[in-house]
Structures are given as structure tokens and as C-alpha cells.
Design a protein around this motif. Structure first.
Motif, PDB file in Angstrom:
ATOM      1  N   TYR A   1       0.809  -1.215   0.000  1.00 11.96           N
ATOM      2  CA  TYR A   1       0.000   0.000   0.000  1.00 11.96           C
ATOM      3  C   TYR A   1       0.847   1.273   0.000  1.00 11.96           C
ATOM      4  N   LYS A   2       2.137   1.134   0.280  1.00  5.95           N
ATOM      5  CA  LYS A   2       3.044   2.279   0.250  1.00  5.95           C
ATOM      6  C   LYS A   2       3.771   2.427  -1.093  1.00  5.95           C
ATOM      7  N   TYR A   3       3.495   1.543  -2.040  1.00  7.82           N
ATOM      8  CA  TYR A   3       4.223   1.530  -3.308  1.00  7.82           C
ATOM      9  C   TYR A   3       3.754   2.639  -4.256  1.00  7.82           C
ATOM     10  N   TRP A   4       4.679   3.056  -5.126  1.00 10.56           N
ATOM     11  CA  TRP A   4       4.405   3.941  -6.248  1.00 10.56           C
ATOM     12  C   TRP A   4       4.662   3.138  -7.524  1.00 10.56           C
ATOM     13  N   ARG A   5       4.176   3.619  -8.655  1.00 14.45           N
ATOM     14  CA  ARG A   5       4.300   2.861  -9.905  1.00 14.45           C
ATOM     15  C   ARG A   5       5.761   2.825 -10.378  1.00 14.45           C
ATOM     16  N   PRO A   6       6.280   1.655 -10.779  1.00 12.74           N
ATOM     17  CA  PRO A   6       7.673   1.543 -11.216  1.00 12.74           C
ATOM     18  C   PRO A   6       7.986   2.388 -12.444  1.00 12.74           C
ATOM     19  N   GLU A   7       7.025   2.520 -13.369  1.00 18.83           N
ATOM     20  CA  GLU A   7       7.290   3.326 -14.560  1.00 18.83           C
ATOM     21  C   GLU A   7       7.480   4.799 -14.210  1.00 18.83           C
ATOM     22  N   ARG A   8       6.852   5.245 -13.111  1.00 21.52           N
ATOM     23  CA  ARG A   8       7.033   6.629 -12.689  1.00 21.52           C
ATOM     24  C   ARG A   8       8.394   6.828 -12.028  1.00 21.52           C
ATOM     25  N   PHE A   9       8.826   5.842 -11.251  1.00 16.75           N
ATOM     26  CA  PHE A   9      10.190   5.908 -10.724  1.00 16.75           C
ATOM     27  C   PHE A   9      11.190   5.992 -11.878  1.00 16.75           C
TER      28      PHE A   9
ATOM     29  N   GLU B   1      11.723  -8.300  -4.213  1.00 16.29           N
ATOM     30  CA  GLU B   1      12.221  -6.949  -4.465  1.00 16.29           C
ATOM     31  C   GLU B   1      13.346  -6.947  -5.496  1.00 16.29           C
ATOM     32  N   LYS B   2      14.213  -7.932  -5.446  1.00 18.41           N
ATOM     33  CA  LYS B   2      15.306  -7.990  -6.415  1.00 18.41           C
ATOM     34  C   LYS B   2      14.775  -8.149  -7.830  1.00 18.41           C
ATOM     35  N   ALA B   3      13.757  -8.996  -7.996  1.00 17.56           N
ATOM     36  CA  ALA B   3      13.146  -9.162  -9.316  1.00 17.56           C
ATOM     37  C   ALA B   3      12.431  -7.888  -9.740  1.00 17.56           C
ATOM     38  N   GLY B   4      11.726  -7.255  -8.801  1.00 14.89           N
ATOM     39  CA  GLY B   4      11.033  -6.016  -9.110  1.00 14.89           C
ATOM     40  C   GLY B   4      11.985  -4.902  -9.495  1.00 14.89           C
ATOM     41  N   LEU B   5      13.141  -4.863  -8.848  1.00 13.37           N
ATOM     42  CA  LEU B   5      14.135  -3.839  -9.166  1.00 13.37           C
ATOM     43  C   LEU B   5      14.654  -4.019 -10.592  1.00 13.37           C
ATOM     44  N   ALA B   6      14.973  -5.251 -10.947  1.00 11.87           N
ATOM     45  CA  ALA B   6      15.480  -5.521 -12.294  1.00 11.87           C
ATOM     46  C   ALA B   6      14.446  -5.173 -13.355  1.00 11.87           C
ATOM     47  N   ASN B   7      13.196  -5.512 -13.101  1.00  8.93           N
ATOM     48  CA  ASN B   7      12.144  -5.221 -14.074  1.00  8.93           C
ATOM     49  C   ASN B   7      11.902  -3.726 -14.210  1.00  8.93           C
ATOM     50  N   ALA B   8      11.903  -3.019 -13.094  1.00  6.18           N
ATOM     51  CA  ALA B   8      11.676  -1.573 -13.141  1.00  6.18           C
ATOM     52  C   ALA B   8      12.812  -0.860 -13.855  1.00  6.18           C
ATOM     53  N   ALA B   9      14.046  -1.336 -13.638  1.00  7.04           N
ATOM     54  CA  ALA B   9      15.197  -0.696 -14.273  1.00  7.04           C
ATOM     55  C   ALA B   9      15.132  -0.787 -15.794  1.00  7.04           C
ATOM     56  N   LEU B  10      14.488  -1.823 -16.292  1.00  8.42           N
ATOM     57  CA  LEU B  10      14.362  -1.976 -17.749  1.00  8.42           C
ATOM     58  C   LEU B  10      13.518  -0.876 -18.363  1.00  8.42           C
ATOM     59  N   LEU B  11      12.739  -0.186 -17.557  1.00  6.86           N
ATOM     60  CA  LEU B  11      11.883   0.896 -18.053  1.00  6.86           C
ATOM     61  C   LEU B  11      12.649   2.215 -18.211  1.00  6.86           C
ATOM     62  N   CYS B  12      13.887   2.246 -17.732  1.00  6.92           N
ATOM     63  CA  CYS B  12      14.682   3.482 -17.764  1.00  6.92           C
ATOM     64  C   CYS B  12      15.410   3.636 -19.098  1.00  6.92           C
ATOM     65  N   ARG B  13      15.475   4.858 -19.589  1.00  8.24           N
ATOM     66  CA  ARG B  13      16.335   5.152 -20.747  1.00  8.24           C
ATOM     67  C   ARG B  13      17.795   5.199 -20.320  1.00  8.24           C
ATOM     68  N   HIS B  14      18.043   5.741 -19.147  1.00  8.56           N
ATOM     69  CA  HIS B  14      19.399   5.790 -18.588  1.00  8.56           C
ATOM     70  C   HIS B  14      19.491   4.675 -17.551  1.00  8.56           C
ATOM     71  N   GLN B  15      20.139   3.590 -17.917  1.00 13.09           N
ATOM     72  CA  GLN B  15      20.136   2.408 -17.072  1.00 13.09           C
ATOM     73  C   GLN B  15      20.826   2.663 -15.731  1.00 13.09           C
TER      74      GLN B  15
END
Length: 371
Positions: free
Chosen positions: A190-198, A223-237
């Protein structure tokens, strides 16, 4: 002031954020009673970082199983002064059994039968103050002991081995320019924000400020899997540090960062403790209690229950301006397992505006929280 105890126990059998915000009391007790030993009683997994605190002699652990009460024999009648930092029965019972002379604990408001034993058996039975910054509980204890103070400071320490570990990871992963830290996780969904916004905010910080992104997580597989997936959404890795650091090492990493972005979580309290510019996103949480503590500020600093963009020094919290915020619940269904609308409504532009404010410091002629 209470006559000088030779040994002191502080019990905080709660979550890691509560334990981090207990550290100001350690400093006050060390200053008031420099010859005394100080032990800490905590849940396993919440206070290991205190083993690097040279002011603390021993960290005693309550294991996850409630049936494991071996710690009671370890603390029984062993302390001149025993203190419980919250109103839990478990902590007050520990203090009752441990304290030979002075036993301090909190009780909930009201005159219920449940509180009778606390009032009778604790030498200082204090009404638990709900709607104040958690760090102020340290001040309440100090006043009960007649210990004067001018500052309340949250401190988490690290040593040369921790520095070497942080250096090794940064060097191995090619981080050789100024960086910022993003920690996009909290204990509850419930404290999470959307990964694409991060990801979008991380990219914008890279482009606006020329900083390298370093994203972190706990060691949990999810969390480790979520971090890797969210990072893929970044233009600057970003450079990923997924569960590779202890709390002490994480604090060292944060100290060297240029700024921090995170959620309502213990890591945000670490970022505040080292004094870097930071933005934290809050949902239903009572900000009056859990606004990150600003160490340079007054010991009586407060955060009123208000919403929107809140600032103290170089700490900025973003919380949506909705009539139902803060509600103090674990999300709208109070389960903790579903995203809160008040978190999901926070926009990228709001977060970037908050980051600009914290990097600039307190703006002139702009009201902000009492510092």
C-alpha cells in the motif's frame, strides 16, 4: 536526574524504523551516564545495525517465534534502568523483569483494567503520546529521567569494513561519478508507487542534474526481481545494488549520494539521518509521526497533520492533498496488500518539483515545517 545507573536496557520490540528512531535516546543516555553500559532489546532483523554502534554493549534479540522467550532469562534482574520505547505489553513485561531500580514504559490512554499493572509495577508509567514525531518519544523518556538536552539526533554508524564493501561495489559496477539513490520499495504494497514513474523521474534527474542513478532493494527475491524489471523501463540504465548491503553499508552509500528518492520506509529515515537532500513519497501514513527527522533542527520540531508538499530543511515529503489523507490505514481496504489511490495519484511532475526544492535547500520566504 535519576541516580547514575551502572547498566541500562532499552527495549524496542517493533519494526526497524522504530529502532532507527530510538538512536537519539542512546546518545542522551551515554551523555548523562557515561560510565553505564547500554544494551538494546529488539526483534531479530530490526536492530543488527546497532552492533556497529560503539555506544551499545550488546544487542539482544527476540526471535520471530513468540514461543522463544530465552531472552527473558538473559535480561532478568540485570539492569538498574530499563526502558520500553512503546506501549506494547511484551516490551513492558521485559522492562518489568529486567529493571531492578528504575522501570520506564508507556501505556495507552485511558484508565482500563489493562493498564493497572503498568501503573503499579513500572516506576515511571507514561501515557503513550500518539500524535507526535516518533523521535520525541526519546525526549519524553529524557524528561522523565530529568536529563536536559538541546538536540535529538538520529545516527546509524558504519566502519572501515563497511566503507570498503561500498567502495568495492561501486568500483566493480563502474560508478565513478556523482550519483543519486532510488529505493522504490517499502514493507507494504500500500506504500508503493508505480515503477514506470520511478523510471521516468530517475531519467529526468539524470538529464537535469547530470547524476548517475543507483537503485537499491532489500535482499528479498521479490524486491530484487522487481528492481530488475523496473530498471528496464529506464532510458538511462541505473546501477543496481539489489540486497547487497547491510543497513550500516546502506547508510554509508547514502552519505555519499547527492540526493535520494524513496517511499515511506526505513531507508528514507537513513537518508534523513545522513543529511542529504531527499524526497519521500507518503500515502495514508500519519505524517505528524513519521516525517523523516531533520537532525540539524530543533529538538521540538513538529510536523502538523497537513497534506501536499511538506518541507523541513532539505527533506521534502510528497503526500496527496485529499480529505481522507492521512487515514492511518494500511490502504483503503486496510489489508496492506493493495496499492493506495493516494499513492498512485502522485505525479511525476510533483516528485520532480519536490526534488528541485530539496536540492535548492529551504527556499527564501517560503513557509515550511518547523526546523
Amino acid at each position: 536526574m535519576t541516580s547514575s545507573p551502572k547498566n541500562i536496557l532499552i527495549a524496542n520490540i517493533r519494526l526497524i524504523g522504530d529502532v532507527i528512531l530510538t538512536t537519539p535516546l542512546i546518545a542522551l543516555l551515554r551523555q548523562a551516564y557515561p560510565e553505564a553500559t547500554i544494551d538494546i532489546l529488539v526483534n531479530r532483523g530490526t536492530g543488527e545495525f546497532l552492533e556497529k554502534d560503539q555506544r551499545v554493549r550488546t544487542v539482544i534479540y527476540v526471535e520471530n517465534s513468540r514461543k522463544n522467550d530465552g531472552y527473558l532469562g538473559q535480561i532478568f534482574r540485570s539492569y538498574d534502568l530499563a526502558i520500553n520505547m512503546n506501549s506494547s505489553d511484551r516490551g513492558n513485561i521485559a522492562v518489568l523483569l529486567a529493571g531492578r531500580v528504575t522501570r520506564i514504559g508507556f501505556r495507552n490512554k485511558g484508565n482500563s483494567l489493562k493498564n493497572i499493572w503498568q501503573r503499579l509495577l513500572l516506576t515511571h508509567s507514561l501515557v503513550f503520546p500518539e500524535d507526535i514525531p516518533v523521535v520525541h518519544h526519546c525526549g519524553v523518556i529524557a524528561k522523565a529521567l530529568q536529563i536536559p538536552y538541546t538536540h535529538l539526533t538520529v545516527d546509524v554508524f558504519w566502519d572501515s569494513a563497511d566503507e570498503a564493501r561500498v567502495n568495492s561495489i561501486l568500483n566493480e559496477r563502474g560508478v565513478n561519478t556523482p550519483y543519486f539513490v532510488v529505493h522504490p520499495f517499502a514493507r507494504w504494497i500500500y506504500k508503493y508507487w508505480r515503477p514506470e514513474r520511478f523510471a521516468a523521474v530517475s531519467d529526468a534527474i539524470v538529464e537535469r542534474y547530470g547524476l548517475h542513478p543507483v537503485w537499491t532493494s532489500s535482499p528479498s527475491a521479490e524486491e530484487k526481481a522487481g528492481l530488475a524489471n523496473a530498471a528496464l523501463l529506464c532510458r538511462h540504465q541505473p546501477t543496481l545494488i539489489a540486497g547487497d548491503l547491510s543497513i550500516n553499508q546502506m547508510t554509508c552509500l547514502l552519505k555519499r549520494a547527492k540526493c535520494y528518492l524513496g517511499l515511506d520506509t526505513a531507508i528514507s529515515h537513513l537518508a534523513a539521518s545522513v543529511g542529504i537532500p531527499m524526497v519521500a513519497l507518503y500515502g495514508p501514513t500519519f505524517i505528524s509521526r513519521w516525517f523523516p527527522w531533520y537532525n540539524p533542527g530543533s529538538p521540538d520540531q513538529v510536523c502538523p497533520q497537513q497534506r501536499g508538499r511538506l518541507q523541513r530543511g532539505n527533506i521534502v515529503v510528497v503526500q496527496k492533498d485529499r480529505e481522507c489523507v492521512p487515514c492511518g490505514k494500511a490502504g483503503c481496504d486496510d489489508s496492506g496488500q493493495t496499492a493506495s489511490p493516494c499513492m498512485l495519484e502522485i505525479t511525476e511532475d510533483e516528485v520532480l518539483a519536490a526534488m528541485a526544492v530539496c536540492l535548492a535547500g529551504p527556499p527564501a520566504n517560503t513557509p515550511h515545517l518547523n526546523a
